[in-house]
Design a protein around this motif. Structure first.
Motif, PDB file in Angstrom:
ATOM      1  N   ILE A 263       0.839  -1.205   0.000  1.00  0.00           N
ATOM      2  CA  ILE A 263       0.000   0.000   0.000  1.00  0.00           C
ATOM      3  C   ILE A 263       0.872   1.252   0.000  1.00  0.00           C
ATOM      4  O   ILE A 263       0.611   2.224  -0.714  1.00  0.00           O
TER       5      ILE A 263
ATOM      6  N   ALA B  95       1.038   4.367  -2.582  1.00  0.00           N
ATOM      7  CA  ALA B  95       0.784   5.734  -2.130  1.00  0.00           C
ATOM      8  C   ALA B  95       1.916   6.670  -2.524  1.00  0.00           C
ATOM      9  O   ALA B  95       1.687   7.850  -2.831  1.00  0.00           O
ATOM     10  N   ARG B  96       3.137   6.172  -2.530  1.00  0.00           N
ATOM     11  CA  ARG B  96       4.273   7.023  -2.905  1.00  0.00           C
ATOM     12  C   ARG B  96       4.258   7.406  -4.377  1.00  0.00           C
ATOM     13  O   ARG B  96       4.900   8.389  -4.773  1.00  0.00           O
TER      14      ARG B  96
ATOM     15  N   VAL C  48       1.539   8.336  -5.989  1.00  0.00           N
ATOM     16  CA  VAL C  48       0.479   9.313  -6.232  1.00  0.00           C
ATOM     17  C   VAL C  48       1.057  10.721  -6.136  1.00  0.00           C
ATOM     18  O   VAL C  48       1.733  11.054  -5.160  1.00  0.00           O
TER      19      VAL C  48
ATOM     20  N   ARG D   7       1.652  14.608  -5.352  1.00  0.00           N
ATOM     21  CA  ARG D   7       1.281  15.452  -4.221  1.00  0.00           C
ATOM     22  C   ARG D   7       1.119  16.899  -4.695  1.00  0.00           C
ATOM     23  O   ARG D   7       1.493  17.255  -5.797  1.00  0.00           O
TER      24      ARG D   7
ATOM     25  N   LEU E 196      -1.731  10.540   2.269  1.00  0.00           N
ATOM     26  CA  LEU E 196      -0.829   9.757   1.420  1.00  0.00           C
ATOM     27  C   LEU E 196       0.513   9.539   2.105  1.00  0.00           C
ATOM     28  O   LEU E 196       1.080   8.439   2.061  1.00  0.00           O
TER      29      LEU E 196
ATOM     30  N   LEU F  69       0.154   6.846   4.706  1.00  0.00           N
ATOM     31  CA  LEU F  69       0.104   5.500   4.139  1.00  0.00           C
ATOM     32  C   LEU F  69       1.449   5.051   3.574  1.00  0.00           C
ATOM     33  O   LEU F  69       1.706   3.850   3.448  1.00  0.00           O
ATOM     34  N   SER F  70       2.317   6.012   3.222  1.00  0.00           N
ATOM     35  CA  SER F  70       3.586   5.695   2.561  1.00  0.00           C
ATOM     36  C   SER F  70       4.668   5.210   3.509  1.00  0.00           C
ATOM     37  O   SER F  70       5.730   4.764   3.064  1.00  0.00           O
TER      38      SER F  70
END
Length: 292
Positions: free
Chosen positions: A154, A158-159, A161, A163, A173, A176-177
């Protein structure tokens, strides 16, 4: 804004510095969130003439993330806050903390009360939060520990996506990263240590204090905010409409925060009898001192 770092017990801690001047404010984010959480408030306070320091505690943000649980604890986080003041050459500061950061502000004040000009405590986690924290964080700890491969997958996603479009989304994010092992160790360290200074220590904290609480949140029960205001000799309580008010519609609370910080740096005046009368009128938009 300038990013700086310093060493604490052989670990690297990172903080951002906004603005200049002798009136210093320290911003401390919530559990496993980075210093990015308080960027809008830091910019607002810096624009009002304050020097603002936003700290990534150990295991958070860009600071080191050692995997051993003994590196983490609320008292240790409090010492890290004072160590940052030492590194920045600051004698006294107003401490502003959210959730975990609120408890860290209390710990730093207990450890070095002479260094604290005032406290802003948003959503403290105290005696009445025990059950809510156990329900919320035990599954998280289990997931981070035994579901580490899934959590890492996960995090990898997330990394990827982008920013920058929405601060709250960026915060989630980033959350989650993170590598699950150090995050699990942070939780374990907090579970096995004390959550906050005990009541007898809190009752000795005479610094001006603004407490922000809200309803409908078992992890940050309003009863803890109310109890803290009753314990502290110089505290005032503001009721937020929700946990997201300062993040989504911050104007009212930011105005209260700026005014409170400026009050903390006013010349000392003779203290009178502590007032505990209500000053607000409606839930979600009031500030009050609870009646004795």
């Amino acid at each position: 804004m300038v990013t700086k770092f310093f060493d604490f017990d052989d670990h690297r801690l990172v903080y951002d510095e906004y603005g200049k001047g002798d009136r210093v404010v320290v911003l401390l984010p919530g559990l496993l969130f980075s210093r990015k959480m308080h960027r809008p408030l830091a910019e607002e306070l810096a624009g009002s003439g304050h020097r603002v320091l936003c700290l990534d505690l150990l295991g958070h943000g860009e600071s080191d993330r050692p995997p051993e649980m003994w590196n983490y604890g609320m008292s240790i986080f409090g010492r890290q806050t004072i160590a940052m003041l030492d590194h920045a050459g600051v004698g006294q500061a107003v401490l502003v903390g959210t959730s975990l950061g609120a408890n860290v502000a209390l710990e730093a004040t207990a450890a070095a009360p002479e260094r604290v000009k005032g406290m802003l405590v948003e959503m403290p986690v105290l005696d009445n939060a025990l059950l809510g924290c156990a329900i919320a964080f035990t599954p998280l700890l289990v997931g981070l520990t035994f579901g580490a491969p899934v959590a890492r997958a996960i995090g990898t996603g997330a990394r990827l996506v982008p920013r920058g479009s929405w601060l709250l989304g960026d915060m989630l994010l980033d959350w989650l990263s993170q590598d699950p092992k150090p995050s699990a160790s942070v939780l374990q360290g907090l579970f096995y240590g004390r959550v906050a200074p005990p009541r007898e220590e809190r009752e000795q904290m005479s610094q001006p204090t603004l407490v922000i609480g809200h309803y409908r949140d078992p992890i940050h029960p309003f009863s803890d905010s109310d109890m803290l205001v009753r314990e502290l000799p110089n505290a005032r309580l503001i009721e937020a409409s929700s946990i997201l008010e300062l993040r989504l519609t911050p104007e009212r609370l930011t105005s209260e925060i700026v005014a409170f910080v400026e009050h903390c740096f006013e010349p000392a005046r003779a203290s009178g009898t502590r007032r505990r009368t209500a000053s607000g009128t409606s839930r979600g938009a009031r500030s009050r001192r609870p009646s004795a």
